[in-house]
Design an enzyme around this catalytic site. Structure first.
Site, PDB file in Angstrom:
ATOM      1  N   ASN A  10      -9.217   1.479  -3.698  1.00 45.89           N
ATOM      2  CA  ASN A  10      -8.132   2.230  -2.909  1.00 45.89           C
ATOM      3  C   ASN A  10      -7.038   2.048  -3.774  1.00 45.89           C
ATOM      4  OD1 ASN A  10      -6.401   3.622  -1.635  1.00 45.89           O
ATOM      5  ND2 ASN A  10      -6.016   2.338  -0.030  1.00 45.89           N
ATOM      6  N   LYS A  12      -4.401   3.991  -3.896  1.00 45.51           N
ATOM      7  CA  LYS A  12      -3.057   4.162  -3.153  1.00 45.51           C
ATOM      8  C   LYS A  12      -2.172   5.321  -4.366  1.00 45.51           C
ATOM      9  CE  LYS A  12      -3.284   0.058  -0.948  1.00 45.51           C
ATOM     10  NZ  LYS A  12      -2.691  -1.029  -0.162  1.00 45.51           N
ATOM     11  N   HIS A  95      -6.001   4.817   7.020  1.00 41.96           N
ATOM     12  CA  HIS A  95      -5.635   3.556   6.490  1.00 41.96           C
ATOM     13  C   HIS A  95      -4.178   3.333   7.130  1.00 41.96           C
ATOM     14  CE1 HIS A  95      -3.637   0.905   3.558  1.00 41.96           C
ATOM     15  NE2 HIS A  95      -5.069   0.981   3.337  1.00 41.96           N
ATOM     16  N   GLU A  97      -1.556   2.286   6.248  1.00 39.04           N
ATOM     17  CA  GLU A  97      -0.086   2.887   5.474  1.00 39.04           C
ATOM     18  C   GLU A  97      -0.267   4.103   6.012  1.00 39.04           C
ATOM     19  OE1 GLU A  97      -1.394   1.925   1.323  1.00 39.04           O
ATOM     20  OE2 GLU A  97      -1.100  -0.375   1.979  1.00 39.04           O
ATOM     21  N   GLU A 167      -9.575  -3.944   8.324  1.00 40.76           N
ATOM     22  CA  GLU A 167      -8.452  -4.238   7.464  1.00 40.76           C
ATOM     23  C   GLU A 167      -7.281  -4.874   8.175  1.00 40.76           C
ATOM     24  OE1 GLU A 167      -8.530  -2.050   3.167  1.00 40.76           O
ATOM     25  OE2 GLU A 167      -7.307  -0.970   4.487  1.00 40.76           O
ATOM     26  N   GLY A 173      -2.132  -6.161   0.804  1.00 42.54           N
ATOM     27  CA  GLY A 173      -0.983  -6.237   0.049  1.00 42.54           C
ATOM     28  C   GLY A 173      -0.034  -7.348  -0.153  1.00 42.54           C
ATOM     29  N   SER A 213      -6.268  -7.773   0.590  1.00 47.20           N
ATOM     30  CA  SER A 213      -6.151  -8.930  -0.444  1.00 47.20           C
ATOM     31  C   SER A 213      -7.297  -9.396  -1.123  1.00 47.20           C
ATOM     32  CB  SER A 213      -5.127 -10.070   0.018  1.00 47.20           C
ATOM     33  OG  SER A 213      -3.791  -9.538   0.171  1.00 47.20           O
TER      34      SER A 213
END
Ligand code: PGA
Length: 257
Positions: A10, A12, A95, A97, A167, A173, A213
């Site tokens: 991904n 991003k 996701h 985010e 996730e 991250g 991560s």
């Protein structure tokens, strides 16, 4: 035959055009047979058309988001049919985010899942808990609700065409990976939810990835578990050598089965 692993990068909002091309060029010929491991890069929308053109035999390209409507007055949005018309094979949906910054909800995740499957695009449906929820000990309940809402009105046949990514938000991250045991336990509980919704057979077939991560050092131990079928990877998917190491870890697992 077990579930075929997926390593999905991904990206991003990283890379510019030449960097994106250089990455694809570097990995194309090095990837294992797609019948053994699915290697996917989920890229920013503006790259998709060109990356699909450049994808080698064993690479597949995915989007990071899409709109759920078939078409309409949604300025700035992209539909599943548009993605399909350019040969995009996967799409990340829900996701954390997008849930946190772009108003993605369990309801829109559900509608997007249905729209993607309807266009024969494989949705990678993201679920996961915050640190507060993990610490309160209610992870399984919260993730169960996310899965149930994502799969509302989704038939058994449609569910089989989906992939889930577990996730934990606190691991994305941050460099804090869930332990293989934590990730595997939650993924097993997601499989139980699928089993309740669709029966054991479906639950055993749907691929469930871990994300948060994942890197070249921890990937093998995560993949060594019973229920983790691959990874959705942010930071460690940006460098071709690192991405290839992740894919090769999945390949090694398949070879040893
Ligand atoms: P990360 O991101 O690997 O950089 O933690 C994972 C993701 O957001 O999918």
């Amino acid at each position: 035959m077990g579930r075929r692993p997926i390593i999905a990068g991904n990206w991003k909002m990283y890379k510019v055009k030449d960097e994106a091309y250089a990455f694809i060029y570097a990995v194309n010929l090095e990837l294992p047979d797609k019948e053994l491991v699915e290697s996917v890069i989920c890229a920013p929308a503006i790259f998709l058309k060109d990356l699909v053109k450049r994808e080698g035999e064993n690479l597949r390209i995915g989007a990071q988001n899409m709109h759920y409507a078939q078409e309409g007055a949604y300025t700035g949005e992209i539909s599943a049919a548009m993605l399909k018309s350019y040969g995009v094979d996967y799409v990340v949906i829900g996701h954390s985010e997008r849930r946190a910054y772009f108003n993605e909800t369990d309801e829109t995740v559900n509608l997007k899942l249905l729209a993607a499957v309807n266009q024969e695009i494989t949705p990678i449906v993201c679920v996961g808990e915050s640190l507060e929820i993990r610490e309160a000990g209610t992870t399984d309940e919260v993730v169960k609700k996310q899965v149930e809402k994502a799969y509302l009105n989704v038939s058994k046949a449609e569910a089989l065409k989906t992939v889930i990514a577990y996730e934990p938000i606190w691991a994305i991250g941050t460099g804090k990976t869930a332990t293989p045991e934590q990730a595997n336990d939650t993924i097993r509980s997601i499989r139980n939810v699928l089993s309740t919704l669709y029966g054991k057979e479906v639950a055993e077939q749907v691929r469930i990835l871990y994300g948060g991560s994942v890197n070249t050092k921890n990937v093998e131990s995560l993949l060594a578990t019973s229920d983790i079928d691959g990874a959705l990877v942010g930071g460690a998917s940006l460098d071709p050598t690192s991405f290839l190491t992740l894919v090769n870890a999945a390949f090694k697992k398949v070879k040893n089965q």
